[in-house]
Design an enzyme around this catalytic site. Structure first.
Site, PDB file in Angstrom:
ATOM      1  N   GLU A 120      39.712 -64.747 -18.436  1.00 12.84           N
ATOM      2  CA  GLU A 120      38.869 -64.906 -17.248  1.00 12.84           C
ATOM      3  C   GLU A 120      39.688 -65.379 -16.055  1.00 12.84           C
ATOM      4  O   GLU A 120      40.883 -65.668 -16.166  1.00 12.84           O
ATOM      5  CB  GLU A 120      37.720 -65.868 -17.580  1.00 12.84           C
ATOM      6  CG  GLU A 120      36.847 -65.294 -18.697  1.00 12.84           C
ATOM      7  CD  GLU A 120      35.624 -66.139 -19.018  1.00 12.84           C
ATOM      8  OE1 GLU A 120      35.549 -67.312 -18.588  1.00 12.84           O
ATOM      9  OE2 GLU A 120      34.746 -65.605 -19.725  1.00 12.84           O
ATOM     10  N   CYS A 150      38.408 -66.082  -9.746  1.00 10.71           N
ATOM     11  CA  CYS A 150      37.721 -64.998  -9.044  1.00 10.71           C
ATOM     12  C   CYS A 150      37.034 -64.182 -10.151  1.00 10.71           C
ATOM     13  O   CYS A 150      37.646 -63.310 -10.773  1.00 10.71           O
ATOM     14  CB  CYS A 150      38.735 -64.163  -8.268  1.00 10.71           C
ATOM     15  SG  CYS A 150      37.978 -62.840  -7.352  1.00 10.71           S
ATOM     16  N   CYS A 174      37.991 -58.119 -20.442  1.00  9.30           N
ATOM     17  CA  CYS A 174      37.429 -58.274 -21.791  1.00  9.30           C
ATOM     18  C   CYS A 174      38.527 -58.106 -22.843  1.00  9.30           C
ATOM     19  O   CYS A 174      39.556 -57.453 -22.606  1.00  9.30           O
ATOM     20  CB  CYS A 174      36.358 -57.221 -22.038  1.00  9.30           C
ATOM     21  SG  CYS A 174      34.874 -57.431 -21.058  1.00  9.30           S
ATOM     22  N   GLU A 186      38.528 -56.257 -25.549  1.00  8.93           N
ATOM     23  CA  GLU A 186      38.742 -54.867 -25.976  1.00  8.93           C
ATOM     24  C   GLU A 186      39.683 -54.148 -25.015  1.00  8.93           C
ATOM     25  O   GLU A 186      40.594 -53.434 -25.423  1.00  8.93           O
ATOM     26  CB  GLU A 186      37.417 -54.102 -26.025  1.00  8.93           C
ATOM     27  CG  GLU A 186      36.383 -54.674 -26.974  1.00  8.93           C
ATOM     28  CD  GLU A 186      35.463 -55.701 -26.327  1.00  8.93           C
ATOM     29  OE1 GLU A 186      35.943 -56.534 -25.524  1.00  8.93           O
ATOM     30  OE2 GLU A 186      34.264 -55.672 -26.624  1.00  8.93           O
TER      31      GLU A 186
HETATM   32  N1  THU Z   1      33.468 -60.157 -23.149  1.00 10.72           N
HETATM   33  C1  THU Z   1      34.417 -59.468 -23.840  1.00 10.72           C
HETATM   34  O1  THU Z   1      35.599 -59.847 -23.865  1.00 10.72           O
HETATM   35  N2  THU Z   1      34.046 -58.348 -24.483  1.00 10.72           N
HETATM   36  C2  THU Z   1      32.779 -57.863 -24.521  1.00 10.72           C
HETATM   37  O2  THU Z   1      32.563 -56.768 -25.024  1.00 10.72           O
HETATM   38  C3  THU Z   1      31.677 -58.682 -23.996  1.00 10.72           C
HETATM   39  C4  THU Z   1      32.095 -59.733 -23.047  1.00 10.72           C
HETATM   40  C5  THU Z   1      33.878 -61.362 -22.430  1.00 10.72           C
HETATM   41  C6  THU Z   1      33.869 -61.221 -20.937  1.00 10.72           C
HETATM   42  C7  THU Z   1      33.722 -62.657 -20.506  1.00 10.72           C
HETATM   43  O3  THU Z   1      35.007 -63.257 -20.486  1.00 10.72           O
HETATM   44  C8  THU Z   1      32.920 -63.294 -21.612  1.00 10.72           C
HETATM   45  O4  THU Z   1      32.997 -62.417 -22.718  1.00 10.72           O
HETATM   46  C9  THU Z   1      31.450 -63.521 -21.264  1.00 10.72           C
HETATM   47  O5  THU Z   1      30.876 -62.368 -20.785  1.00 10.72           O
END
Ligand code: THU
Length: 165
Positions: free
Chosen positions: A67, A70, A76, A78
């Protein structure tokens, strides 16, 4: 593929010949995704996600969510794993396992990640897991039916702007 330049952490799964994963390989891949989850940088959501991507030649690339202050710049797990594989020369995948800390639900990839997976084919497997190792298997096509992909970009269009250039 030459993996000599890669980090020593890159795992290779022996004996996984076919596209269909053995039970043992599924277990290893899900375990790797939960290990990757431990690296999550998620001070804003506190929602850890890990992913472990199995390439056609049985190498595993892992990723976690990263994360950012900003918020919209966060990536994510994946997409992180897939980008690592692509940047090391792998473009064909057998499966990806996804892990979170949700006990009562199998972690489901967000829409952006489904589209990102779809770029590299429809017919490969996504393992949605829980911390206890249980899982649901779906294909990319099942997760993103009637999708838009690389083939659509290159087919003949009613108006071809390249003619004007
Ligand atoms: N997130 C992922 O890494 N993969 C997903 O498929 C769903 C969401 C992460 C994004 C963010 O850092 C946190 O989970 C909350 O949404």
């Amino acid at each position: 593929m030459d993996k000599n330049n890669l980090s020593e952490n890159l795992m290779h799964i022996q004996g996984q010949v076919s596209r269909q994963l053995s039970k043992e390989t599924v277990k290893k891949l899900i375990h790797q995704s939960h290990e990757a989850k431990k690296q999550a940088y998620c001070p804003y959501s506190n929602f850890r996600v890990g992913a472990a991507l199995l390439t056609f030649d049985n190498f595993v690339f892992t990723g976690c969510n990263v994360e950012n202050a900003c918020y919209n710049l966060g990536i994510c797990a994946e997409r992180n794993a897939i980008s690592k594989a692509i940047s090391e020369g792998s473009r064909t995948f057998k499966a990806i396992a996804i892990a979170s800390d949700l006990n009562d639900e199998f972690i489901s990839p967000c829409g952006g990640c489904r589209q990102f997976m779809r770029e590299f084919g429809l017919n490969w497997d996504v393992y949605l897991s829980k911390p206890d190792g249980s899982y649901v298997k779906m294909t990319v096509e099942e997760l993103l039916p009637v999708s838009f992909g690389p083939e659509e970009v290159s087919i003949k269009k009613v108006f071809d702007i390249s003619i004007d250039y």
